[in-house]
Design a protein around this motif. Structure first.
Motif, mmCIF file in Angstrom:
data_model
loop_
_atom_site.group_PDB
_atom_site.id
_atom_site.type_symbol
_atom_site.label_atom_id
_atom_site.label_comp_id
_atom_site.label_asym_id
_atom_site.label_seq_id
_atom_site.Cartn_x
_atom_site.Cartn_y
_atom_site.Cartn_z
ATOM 1 N N GLU A 61 0.766 -1.241 0.224
ATOM 2 C CA GLU A 61 -0.193 0.124 -0.116
ATOM 3 C C GLU A 61 0.663 1.089 0.094
ATOM 4 O OE1 GLU A 61 -4.092 -0.872 2.319
ATOM 5 O OE2 GLU A 61 -2.337 -0.286 4.048
ATOM 6 N N PRO A 96 -7.772 5.152 -1.861
ATOM 7 C CA PRO A 96 -7.743 4.190 -1.950
ATOM 8 C C PRO A 96 -9.286 2.981 -2.747
ATOM 9 C CG PRO A 96 -8.885 5.214 -0.254
ATOM 10 C CD PRO A 96 -7.895 6.228 -1.001
ATOM 11 N N GLY A 97 -9.234 1.933 -2.616
ATOM 12 C CA GLY A 97 -10.397 1.961 -3.860
ATOM 13 C C GLY A 97 -12.267 2.290 -3.374
ATOM 14 N N LEU A 98 -12.658 3.026 -3.965
ATOM 15 C CA LEU A 98 -14.320 3.608 -3.363
ATOM 16 C C LEU A 98 -15.042 2.542 -4.311
ATOM 17 C CD1 LEU A 98 -13.528 6.597 -3.449
ATOM 18 C CD2 LEU A 98 -13.361 5.679 -1.835
ATOM 19 N N ASP A 99 -16.348 2.114 -3.288
ATOM 20 C CA ASP A 99 -17.737 1.060 -4.193
ATOM 21 C C ASP A 99 -18.236 2.132 -4.161
ATOM 22 O OD1 ASP A 99 -19.632 -0.578 -4.523
ATOM 23 O OD2 ASP A 99 -19.656 -1.136 -2.337
ATOM 24 N N PRO A 127 -14.246 7.103 5.402
ATOM 25 C CA PRO A 127 -14.601 6.136 4.991
ATOM 26 C C PRO A 127 -13.414 5.063 5.286
ATOM 27 C CG PRO A 127 -15.070 7.463 3.000
ATOM 28 C CD PRO A 127 -14.160 8.378 4.162
ATOM 29 N N THR A 128 -13.682 3.282 5.954
ATOM 30 C CA THR A 128 -12.410 2.649 6.566
ATOM 31 C C THR A 128 -11.849 2.208 5.729
ATOM 32 O OG1 THR A 128 -14.195 1.676 6.204
ATOM 33 C CG2 THR A 128 -14.643 2.032 8.138
ATOM 34 N N SER A 129 -12.026 2.505 4.346
ATOM 35 C CA SER A 129 -11.182 2.015 3.366
ATOM 36 C C SER A 129 -9.863 2.820 2.830
ATOM 37 C CB SER A 129 -11.774 1.805 1.808
ATOM 38 O OG SER A 129 -12.448 3.731 1.552
ATOM 39 N N SER A 130 -9.572 3.596 3.619
ATOM 40 C CA SER A 130 -8.848 4.586 3.600
ATOM 41 C C SER A 130 -7.889 4.506 4.734
ATOM 42 C CB SER A 130 -9.271 6.260 3.862
ATOM 43 O OG SER A 130 -9.064 6.287 5.050
ATOM 44 N N LYS A 131 -8.162 3.681 6.134
ATOM 45 C CA LYS A 131 -7.021 3.340 7.019
ATOM 46 C C LYS A 131 -6.670 4.500 7.486
ATOM 47 C CE LYS A 131 -6.319 -1.436 4.948
ATOM 48 N NZ LYS A 131 -5.089 -1.891 4.487
#
Length: 155
Positions: A61, A96-99, A127-131
């Motif tokens: 990452e 990050p990938g987004l839905d 968003p949690t995908s960003s960590k």
């Protein structure tokens, strides 16, 4: 991307600074700013702007880290309140990938759009995908970004 920012630290863009207060900065002086963000001698205000934006790859990452005191790189006029030196220090996964099939927000009326855009706490839920990780003392719940010169962009 980190190299686009007007970094003052010597570590960027390949590594973060140890902290905002201790990083190298750039000194600015201006006359007659009103409330001074630093030290004042006569009518001259002097302050130090600090910014370090770095990107580091770890575990497959790429993480971007932003560290700034939020002070400007230009003269300002603030008759009542001086700009405050902040301790903004955060990191997140870069792009990050987004839905996109199920958006987080889907306002369908003007009232819903107004409610969404006028909510000062809107950026408190990241968003949690960003960590996302906060490393500094500054609360970031009303910050929506940081400019390339290090000033914070508020919601």
């Amino acid at each position: 991307v980190a190299a686009v920012f007007d970094n003052t630290c010597t570590e960027a863009p390949s590594a973060p600074a140890a902290g905002v207060d201790g990083m190298a900065g750039q000194e600015y002086s201006c006359d007659n700013v009103g409330a001074c963000a630093g030290s004042e001698t006569g009518s001259t205000c002097t302050w130090t702007r600090r910014l370090c934006v770095s990107c580091v790859e770890s575990g497959g990452e790429v993480r971007i880290r932003v560290q700034t005191n939020g002070l400007p790189d230009h003269c300002y006029s603030s008759p009542v309140l001086a700009p405050l030196a902040l301790d903004v220090d955060f990191s997140a996964v870069f792009s990050p990938g987004l839905d996109t099939a199920t958006p987080k927000e889907a306002p369908s009326t003007q009232a819903a759009v107004d409610s969404l855009l006028c909510d000062i706490q809107r950026h408190a839920n990241i968003p949690t995908s960003s960590k996302f990780q906060s490393h500094g003392a500054q609360r970031l719940n009303t910050v929506s970004g940081v400019s390339t010169t290090g000033t914070v962009i508020l919601n």
